[in-house]
Design an enzyme around this catalytic site. Structure first.
Site, PDB file in Angstrom:
ATOM      1  N   PRO A   1       0.825  -1.210   0.000  1.00 19.12           N
ATOM      2  CA  PRO A   1       0.000   0.000   0.000  1.00 19.12           C
ATOM      3  C   PRO A   1       0.857   1.258   0.000  1.00 19.12           C
ATOM      4  O   PRO A   1       2.057   1.218   0.322  1.00 19.12           O
ATOM      5  CB  PRO A   1      -0.801  -0.115   1.322  1.00 19.12           C
ATOM      6  CG  PRO A   1      -0.692  -1.560   1.721  1.00 19.12           C
ATOM      7  CD  PRO A   1       0.621  -2.037   1.202  1.00 19.12           C
TER       8      PRO A   1
ATOM      9  N   GLY B   1       2.739   4.488   1.153  1.00 18.17           N
ATOM     10  CA  GLY B   1       3.258   4.963   2.432  1.00 18.17           C
ATOM     11  C   GLY B   1       3.936   3.919   3.287  1.00 18.17           C
ATOM     12  O   GLY B   1       4.317   4.204   4.424  1.00 18.17           O
TER      13      GLY B   1
ATOM     14  N   GLU C   1     -23.890   8.774  19.148  1.00 15.19           N
ATOM     15  CA  GLU C   1     -22.598   8.192  19.505  1.00 15.19           C
ATOM     16  C   GLU C   1     -22.709   7.312  20.743  1.00 15.19           C
ATOM     17  O   GLU C   1     -21.978   6.316  20.862  1.00 15.19           O
ATOM     18  CB  GLU C   1     -21.568   9.310  19.739  1.00 15.19           C
ATOM     19  CG  GLU C   1     -21.260  10.143  18.512  1.00 15.19           C
ATOM     20  CD  GLU C   1     -20.756   9.306  17.343  1.00 15.19           C
ATOM     21  OE1 GLU C   1     -20.132   8.251  17.576  1.00 15.19           O
ATOM     22  OE2 GLU C   1     -20.990   9.709  16.191  1.00 15.19           O
TER      23      GLU C   1
END
Length: 638
Positions: A223, A225, A446
């Site tokens: 991937p 990075g 939340e």
């Protein structure tokens, strides 16, 4: 790491392209020379025009009358005009009057008439070749050249040469520090694979004595990075050889065969500097599969560049000790001819770092920073699962910036917490003030995520829950951190994840009597998980262990699109939709049942969250721990 959101809707020698000077074109000697040439040619042209302007323009009929009266002293006849002077003087200058007239056409009768009346004449063919050459050829192409240079400067192409032709590849001296494997934390397996390449570059006779050959190419896959370029530099640093670094996109230009020429020149330079390493970053820019869907034309620039690269990798002698390394995050679209044995013999996966590697990366970057005594990089590594090396470097940098913003001389743990939140959910949007009704709804939403996450059997511990708006559109989020990292997901874990995602909208429906658009992202993720379970993982009893549908890459012009190939009937599609809906409905019912049983805890948690705006894991467990444990135990028994 799980996260639910509430939404509103170098150091080594390398290959480079020759660059021109930074001096503006209008300040260059070439521009000054062009200006002088234009000035000289225009001066000749205007001087001729000025001499013509001093003559009086006379009608042709009047000119014939002057001829008959024998008043014309002399004349010059050209193919375009007749110029001369009369016998009488100009009253203003006292000199013979100058005239110019345009005849209808030249004929013999006019010549006889001039001779008959005693006019001295001569015939001249007006052919100013210098002026014609300048105005018909030099000036138009000069204007085109200047306009192109202006456009190229606006587009950032000034450093690539005129029309991007004639760019050369060259190596510049190494003036930086060496990068070695000590500068790369973790990834012991990758290092071991690459050390063999280093040994080949240092002592090729060892593998030659065994009658084998060293690998020609090493492909780093992973991937973005993860440090693929850093590993390539480390190999060059360990072997102490020149490092040629070029991006795949630098080969491609607007003219055919330019990329192929650059590939040839790159390998020629590499052979001169052997032993060395050629590193092609983002090789998928030129190595895309030639059979990946329809393209415009069969021999475009990318294909010619790829063919030349394949030829060069086949042609150079392994004994020259030139190793070609490449990196890509899209190996599935590379041409198979590029991946066969004898070209990129080795493919090394540089995946996302595990807990041990993340801690090593954080220590590598943190060792250069002023850290407070309370900073525990092991805890930071635990709180960043799925992060790559570039993300971890960004977290360390953001933590330093946060400490500077708070005017502290040391970086403490709170700075790392703020940096992690910023990287995950974006910066705080303090200007985005919520109304009391919206703030209460976000707190209920939340709290529903949090309570269901604590109650399901496979739910990960809640690390933090907040209702502070973020710049990327999230009005709040619940952050879970895994006790240990998993490489696989079971059916029970994925069903629990669907229930957690739907806990927010179910809490809104239970407490407020309606749901809002803030659940859009949760619904999308829950549906995607359910569809993956049914169509990809065979987790449906009705459809069985079969993969339905197939993703493929289609290339159109210079872009690639991922589309799903539908290899099933309409009846199967209907069955897939029914199974996906059933899984989502099951998760919705489980979340609603948990919240109904813990309604008092849900109200208390929402009130505390609305008051403080952010709760950490200990505060959440203090309020909801007892009820959540009871629900989890009951679920395990059933």
């Amino acid at each position: 790491m799980a996260k639910s959101e509430f939404h509103t809707g170098d150091d080594k020698p390398r290959i480079e392209i020759n660059k021109t000077s930074n001096t503006p074109f209008w300040q260059s000697p070439q521009f000054t020379l062009i200006v002088y040439l234009i000035f000289i040619l225009l001066s000749f042209q205007f001087w001729g025009k000025y001499k013509e302007a001093k003559r009086i323009e006379m009608p042709y009929s009047e000119f014939l009358q002057h001829v008959e009266k024998k008043e014309v002293a002399e004349a010059v006849v050209t193919d375009k005009a007749i110029m001369g002077e009369l016998k009488e003087n100009d009253p203003q200058t006292g000199k013979p009057r100058q005239f110019i007239t345009v005849p209808l056409m030249w004929n013999q009768e006019l010549a006889e008439e001039l001779a008959k009346n005693g006019v001295k004449y001569k015939v001249r063919y007006d052919n100013n070749w210098l002026s014609n050459f300048f105005f018909n050829w030099i000036l138009p192409f000069g204007i085109i050249f200047l306009v192109w240079e202006w456009i190229a400067k606006k587009m950032g192409l000034m450093n690539k040469g005129f029309l991007n032709i004639g760019n050369h590849v060259h190596v510049h001296a190494d003036e930086g520090s060496q990068v070695t494997f000590d500068d790369v934390a973790g990834y012991d397996e990758v290092k071991q694979e690459l050390r063999e390449t280093v040994e080949f570059l240092k002592d090729p006779s060892r593998i030659a004595n065994l009658g084998a050959r060293a690998p020609k190419g090493v492909l780093l896959v992973g991937p973005p990075g993860t440090g693929k370029t850093l590993f390539a530099r480390a190999v060059a640093g360990e072997a102490k050889v020149p490092f040629f670094n070029i991006s795949g996109s630098e080969f491609i230009e607007m003219f055919v065969a330019v990329g192929a020429a650059r590939v040839r020149e790159m390998f020629e330079e590499a052979r001169k500097q052997a032993p060395c390493i050629i590193f092609i970053d983002e090789i998928d820019a030129i190595g895309r599969s030639r059979s990946a869907g329809p393209v415009m034309g069969g021999h475009d620039e990318r294909e010619q560049t790829l063919n030349q690269l394949l030829t060069e990798m086949d042609g150079f002698d392994p004994s020259t000790r030139v190793v070609v390394m490449a990196a890509t995050n899209r190996p599935e679209i590379l041409d198979q001819a590029l991946l066969r044995s004898g070209r990129f013999d080795r493919r090394i996966v540089v995946d996302k770092p595990d807990l041990y590697a993340r801690e090593g990366i954080l220590k590598l970057y943190g060792g250069k920073m002023k850290l407070a005594s309370d900073v525990d990089l092991h805890v930071v590594a635990q709180r960043t699962p799925g992060f790559v090396g570039a993300d971890l470097e960004n977290i360390c940098n953001e933590a330093a910036i946060h400490a500077l913003r708070e005017d502290r001389g040391l970086i403490d743990m709170s700075d790392f917490e703020a940096a992690i939140d910023r990287v995950i959910a974006g910066p705080e949007a303090k200007h985005k003030a919520l109304s009391p009704e919206e703030k209460h709804r976000v707190a209920v939403h939340e709290s529903g995520h949090t309570l269901v996450a604590l109650a399901v059997p496979t739910g990960e511990p809640v690390h933090r829950v907040t209702i502070i708006p973020r710049a990327i559109g999230a009005l709040g989020f619940t952050l879970q951190l895994p006790v240990e990292e998993h490489l696989l997901s079971t059916t029970e874990e994925m069903k629990d994840q669907i229930a957690i995602l739907l806990g927010g909208c179910m809490a809104e429906d239970l407490v407020l009597g309606s749901i809002s658009s803030g659940a859009s992202n949760d619904l999308e993720k829950a549906t995607e998980i359910a569809h993956t379970m049914v169509a990809r993982l065979g987790m449906s009893d009705k459809l069985g262990p079969v993969v339905w549908g197939k993703e493929q890459q289609l290339q159109y012009l210079n872009s690639a699109q991922s589309v799903e190939e539908r290899n099933y009937s309409e009846a199967t599609a209907q069955a897939i939709d029914n199974e996906v809906k059933a899984l989502v409905e099951e998760g919705r019912a489980r979340a609603g049942e948990i919240l109904q049983r813990c309604r008092a805890v849900l109200d208390a948690l929402a009130a505390e969250l609305e008051s403080k705006e952010t709760l950490d894991g200990d505060e959440v467990m203090r309020i909801a721990g007892a009820c959540a444990h009871a629900q989890k135990a009951k679920a395990k028994e059933s």
